[in-house]
Design a protein around this motif. Structure first.
Motif: not given
Length: 646
Positions: A252-256, A262-265, A302-306, A319-320
């Motif tokens: 997953g990824v850290r959206y924050d 701006g680089r992530l779906w 639908t939220d792949p936040t790590d 993933g980040t």
């Protein structure tokens, strides 16, 4: 007659008795051995019953055999690890013990090799010169490059009208205010030397050139050595117009993380979590643990936040880290805390319209299942999949899939998913694996699945790293780093789950090499250099810098990632490099066009190039001269001028 016979018998008897009391010949052991090249011999002329043992007191010297009885020719060998010392010879010693005691000095003379490197078109002609013990000289044989007009700038101490211009020079322009004059002559080097000797001249120099520099200014960019190793530092020379999605199948990824804004779906735009959230506590009085195991059989979300990283709580989220290598932004952003950076790093594709689609298949311990990986691969490629009785269809099909994960166990499900994605024209890039130390040569999946591009890892010195898997599936190498070397890891975006703040951490692994290849392929598609997957891979593969054994090998695959070659960028002129491959491979510094080194006698290949990429390698697309060389003798070997073509 009888007397004569008696006398002869007595004489023979006397000879026999004399040999019995004469002393046996002494043992013969040389006091010194001079080696010719990496090998030499020590002749032990000793009695047949003499027992001996040899001990070496020099780390570079070995003897075989090390013990025996009677006369023997002992083989000596020099094992020079790393760079050859810059010295005239290696000195060593042997200690012989047993039935006799002796010391033997061992010398390995080196040959001093000197020369110079210059621009010119004589490379092709010079490479055909014969090899001889006196060295290779190209000054009188090579074809010199056609001379281009070179201008000289000079500042006189007084007005130009009061000075005498050098004979043969012509004034091109004159600035009376700054007293700056531009001259031209048939021999600009001679003109420059005369001007510098002229007491009326304050200074003189060639009218050199400068070029626009567009490299990022992000705070940690100078520590991203891997962007120099691959030539990705020159990505600003390319324009990109086609949007491309790269799926990162990982933790997953850290959206924050502000460097990924701006680089992530986003959730709801195609990103998906195939693992699912942790199960709530059975006791309502207990706090929710985001690191707990998810509910079995859940369909994900639908939220792949790590949510957490049990392997690294202060610099985690694999993933980040992978995502940042591909797409971290360039330029300032609002810092997450007063002491936090406001710019961070740059991803390889920072100036391209490339977005990462995060797909979570690994849990807080970095583990996942074949099933989820296979589902994520198909989903990323735009193939409908079912998860927990739900049919999922990705609205943002990826053209490149990054798999920084793997298993030593073959998986039909993963390999079939790779085949399905490749059949749809998707590039599947996977980590070759980090098991070389404990499972050398073993295949790792999905990297070894047919159709996948398996990526090995190199360090700051462009050497394959100890952990990087070496097997028949390896197709390409890219920097994976070695954290044992100072600053030698791959720096990228991570998350501190203790403080709940973004940060940056050095990782190492084929996981870090893989996203660089994925990004490069996506950039070729985005920049219009390639129209489809097969064309992008063929273009990238044809431009690789061949390292290791010539051609494809199990360590580097087809070679090291080289973006300037793939994009055919016109780079600023770099410094010269000279290297020798042979008995003792050596890279030699070129200072002011000159080089000097010491080599063990033997047959070499000398390579000179202009390192425009600045990665310390002679890449395929850089001007280069390569030719054989025999190093021998005791005197200095002068190679003359090695002319590197334009």
């Amino acid at each position: 007659m009888r007397y004569s016979v008696f006398w002869l018998a007595a004489l023979l008897a006397g000879c026999a008795s004399q040999s019995a009391w004469m002393p046996a010949p002494s043992n013969s052991i040389p006091a010194e051995v001079v080696m010719e090249g990496l090998e030499g011999t020590l002749s032990l002329r000793v009695g047949s019953n003499v027992a001996w043992r040899i001990d070496t007191y020099s780390t570079w010297l070995t003897a075989s055999p090390q013990s025996g009885v009677g006369p023997r020719v002992v083989q000596l060998r020099a094992e020079l690890s790393g760079e050859v010392a810059s010295q005239a010879e290696y000195d060593g010693s042997l200690r012989i013990s047993g039935d006799l005691e002796a010391s033997v000095a061992v010398r390995l003379p080196l040959v001093r090799v000197v020369g110079s490197v210059a621009e010119g078109e004589g490379a092709a002609s010079a490479s055909l010169l014969p090899v001889g013990s006196q060295g290779l000289r190209s000054e009188g044989n090579g074809v010199r490059a056609a001379s281009k007009p070179v201008e000289v700038l000079v500042k006189y101490r007084r007005d130009l009208r009061g000075v005498a211009l050098p004979q043969g020079s012509r004034v091109l322009s004159h600035d009376a205010i700054s007293r700056l004059t531009k001259l031209q002559a048939a021999n600009p080097q001679a003109l420059l030397q005369r001007l510098r000797l002229d007491p009326s001249v304050e200074w003189a120099e060639f009218n050199g050139t400068v070029s626009a520099q567009g490299e990022p200014t992000d705070q940690f960019y100078p520590r991203q050595w891997y962007l120099r190793s691959t030539g990705a530092r020159f990505t600003y020379l390319q324009t990109y117009s086609q949007p491309v999605t790269v799926a990162v199948v990982d933790t997953g990824v850290r959206y924050d993380h502000p460097d990924l804004t701006g680089r992530l779906w986003l959730p709801g735009e195609g990103a998906y979590d195939f693992v699912g959230d942790a199960a709530p506590p059975t006791n309502p009085n207990q706090a929710y643990d985001p690191c707990a195991d998810p509910v079995p059989g859940n369909p994900g979300d639908t939220d792949p936040t790590d949510p957490c990283d049990l392997l690294s709580s202060t610099g985690g989220s694999h993933g980040t880290h992978v995502t940042g290598i591909i797409a971290a932004s360039s330029g300032p952003f609002t810092p997450a805390c007063p002491d936090c950076t406001d710019s961070g790093i740059v991803g390889m594709a920072y100036n391209a319209p490339i977005k990462v689609l995060p797909l979570r298949v690994l849990d807080s311990m970095g583990n996942g299942t074949f099933e989820d990986v296979a589902l994520a691969i198909r989903y990323a490629a735009g193939i409908p999949v079912q998860k927990g009785n739900q049919t999922l269809l990705n609205p943002q099909p990826a053209r490149v899939i990054n798999l920084s994960l793997g298993s030593l166990t073959y998986s039909n499900s993963m390999c079939e998913a790779v085949a399905d994605a490749v059949a749809r024209g998707v590039l599947v890039v996977a980590a070759a694996g980090n098991f070389q130390s404990r499972s050398p040569g073993a295949l790792v999946y999905p990297a070894a699945c047919p159709g996948a591009i398996s990526v090995a890892a190199t360090d700051q010195n462009n050497q394959v790293v100890f952990y990087s898997q070496q097997n028949s599936s390896v197709a390409i190498a890219a920097p994976g780093g070695n954290t044992a070397q100072p600053g030698g890891g791959v720096l990228s975006t991570t998350w501190n789950f203790t403080t709940n703040l973004p940060n940056y951490t050095f990782y190492m692994g084929t996981s870090q090499a893989t996203p660089q290849v994925a990004a490069a392929l996506a950039m070729l598609l985005s920049g219009g250099r390639a129209s489809d997957a097969s064309e992008a891979w063929a273009l990238l593969r044809s431009s690789l810098t061949d390292l290791g054994a010539p051609g494809r090998d199990d360590a580097y695959g087809y070679g090291l990632l080289n973006l300037p070659g793939a994009f055919a960028w016109a780079l600023p002129r770099g410094d010269f490099l000279v290297s020798f491959s042979g008995p003792t491979p050596r890279e030699v510094a070129v200072v002011n066009g000159r080089f000097e080194t010491y080599l063990v006698p033997g047959r070499y290949t000398v390579t000179a190039c202009r390192d425009d990429t600045g990665n310390g390698l002679c890449d395929r697309t850089e001007p280069k001269l390569e030719r054989p060389l025999q190093v021998s003798g005791r005197n200095t070997l002068d190679l003359g001028t090695l002319r590197v073509g334009p």
